[in-house]
Motif scaffolding. Sequence first.
Motif, PDB file in Angstrom:
ATOM      1  N   ARG A  75       4.421  12.994 -13.453  1.00  0.00           N
ATOM      2  CA  ARG A  75       5.863  12.850 -13.286  1.00  0.00           C
ATOM      3  C   ARG A  75       6.568  12.568 -14.613  1.00  0.00           C
ATOM      4  O   ARG A  75       7.598  13.166 -14.925  1.00  0.00           O
ATOM      5  N   ASP A  80       5.222   9.099  -4.863  1.00  0.00           N
ATOM      6  CA  ASP A  80       5.933   8.204  -5.771  1.00  0.00           C
ATOM      7  C   ASP A  80       5.172   6.895  -5.980  1.00  0.00           C
ATOM      8  O   ASP A  80       4.495   6.396  -5.078  1.00  0.00           O
ATOM      9  N   ASP A 128       3.381   5.015  -2.897  1.00  0.00           N
ATOM     10  CA  ASP A 128       4.064   5.053  -1.609  1.00  0.00           C
ATOM     11  C   ASP A 128       3.084   5.548  -0.542  1.00  0.00           C
ATOM     12  O   ASP A 128       1.966   5.974  -0.847  1.00  0.00           O
TER      13      ASP A 128
END
Length: 701
Positions: free
Chosen positions: A128, A151, A240
């Motif tokens: 990311r 995430d 997550d």
Amino acid sequence: GRMGISQMPDIDFPVVNIDVTYEGASPEIMETDVIDVIENAVMSVEGIHELRSTARQGQASVTVELDVNRDVDVALQEVQTKIAQAQRLLPDEIEPPIISKRNPEDFPIMWVAVTSDRPIKDLMVYTRNHLRDRYQTLPGVADVRMGGYVDRAIRIWIDRKKLQALELSIDDVLNTIGREHIEIPGGRIETSKNEFVIRSMGEASTVKELEKLPITSRGGAPVYRKILLGDVADIKDDLDDIRRISRFNGKPTVGLGIMKQRRSNTIAVAEEVRKLTADLQTRLPEGYSVAISHDMTKFVKDSTDELVFTIILSTILTGIVCLVFLGSFSSTFNILLAIPTSIMGSFIFLYFWGFTLNTFTLLALSLAIGIVVDDAIMVMENISRYQEMGHDRVEAAGLGARQITFAAIAATLAVIAIFLPVAFMKGIIGKYFLEFGITITVAVALSLLEALTLTPMRCSQFLQVGSSTGSLGRAVNRAFSSLSESYGRAIGFILDHRWTVILGSIAFFTASLLFLIPMKKEFVPAQDQSMFIVRIKTSVGSSLEYTDSLTEKAESFVASRGEVLRYFSAVGGFTGGEVNTAMIFVTMKEPDERPVDPVAKRRLNQAEFAGIVRSELNRISKDMKATIQDLSTRGFSATRGYPVEFTVRGTDWQKLGNYSDEIAARMVKSGMMVDVDTGYDAGQPEIQILPDRNAAELRGV
């Protein structure tokens, strides 16, 4: 050099898609509270042909299909306005609807797989923060999708027993985080000389700081002893909830899907991606690796190169034919010069009209090779006739060109009258053939301009007549003389048997129409592109782990086949949440590199190998169904890309489910169809909580 290159024309399909996320909502709630509101809002948009919607756990999608000739950009703005007006009717917890045009070309042209032997969290964070932007900034790249990405998140695991011992509740913990872990503006201080902005720096930046947040209230009442968040919870820097999993050749991965900009050069973008991937591979930290996992551009490049080769070959063959029949090198050279003028001149118009070099425009240009020389041949033949009559080159060029001008215009308009109407075809296919019709019309029109201007000027300088007296010229003349005599005899026979010829022609024409009935028909032929998608669906209610375990078995079979070069798997869908689905992108070896199948005793083509994969994967478990999607037909559809798709409508969900299952069963039983699937999945298990309001009232909860 600035022309875009793509497999299919970059056209806007008259389809607008509305995607909505409402975390935790059941399909029934999505249907009543979200879809109904959106459909009622957009119903008044002008030019709607059909509304389609799908609802699943926490997600919904409404597809607005418009009339073919409707301007989709204007319709998109109208839909956005209608949704904004209806926003107050949607649930407060819903995320803002994502409204976009749907186009079959809006699909990643390549997938780059990032793998690592380090913890999965490090892979997510590095991809990311360091890799995604490197690909995003490449010229021609519109967006980079992240398949299998999760995430980074701080996970707070609360100890229920510690909460009970301290007489705290979950709400006390949540209130503490919301009150203490926050950064808010505090206004400003103004003096006669300076001005200062005040900012309350309350956010915790590390796990240790989070652990030290004080719990200062219990049910709204103050707590006078020191209780920290770390006393009742275990806090970790983690990921997550994992709702999607990706693998490349069996290794955990994050996939970077490269989306190209509209009307950009697909091949140039792919080359930039390959260069960056090769460069990154040499400079990545130890333990990380990047590789091209799925490349849709290879077939685009191969097909474009093949069509360019066809144009060159057809030019050479046209020159040979002209040389054989004209018997003159100067005449042949004059004719061949008409080809680059017409073909290269067409690029000017294609560029400013926003067309790309794709299957349809290149097909038109290759077809035009044999047509654009007709006008030049016609004009040159008449000029040659005047030279043979004794006129000098300049005088013959002027007389011959003026005399044949009207005939050349008539011949060109006749050709244009054949191809230009193709540009006015209706429906989706008309949008594709628009570029074909325009391209060939422009090329033919330029050939007329060339024939009436440049051809006479060239003939006035170096056209030589009487050079067909060589052995080749004499052979051609003898052949034409023989053909002329045969033609004369045939004309005599036809005129002596007029009614027989007429009736025979009518009978032949009628018989040819009868062959149209049994002839097989399809929208677009499937092609061996050495790649296809395996779509896997497990029984409704299957967990992500269970779907993943069956997908791993499917991957094992795919990896065991010698025809497979590489594969990329996505469990749970690219957006997550579809926990009972998975996709495997299979890239095969080139046809001549595939091993000989021991059963068929030859190398299998893509369709044959896909049939074997379908058969074997459906044997893995009765809870799993595998279907194959051929990517070669995807560009002609704005939906999932299957050759046949239709909807079953009604007012009773239960009956719809029964009917769809029965229709699917009959389709499979017919033996004419494979990969039969329905979009209605009934029986999602759920736990329903029915509140006892009297008992709750007695206990004050």
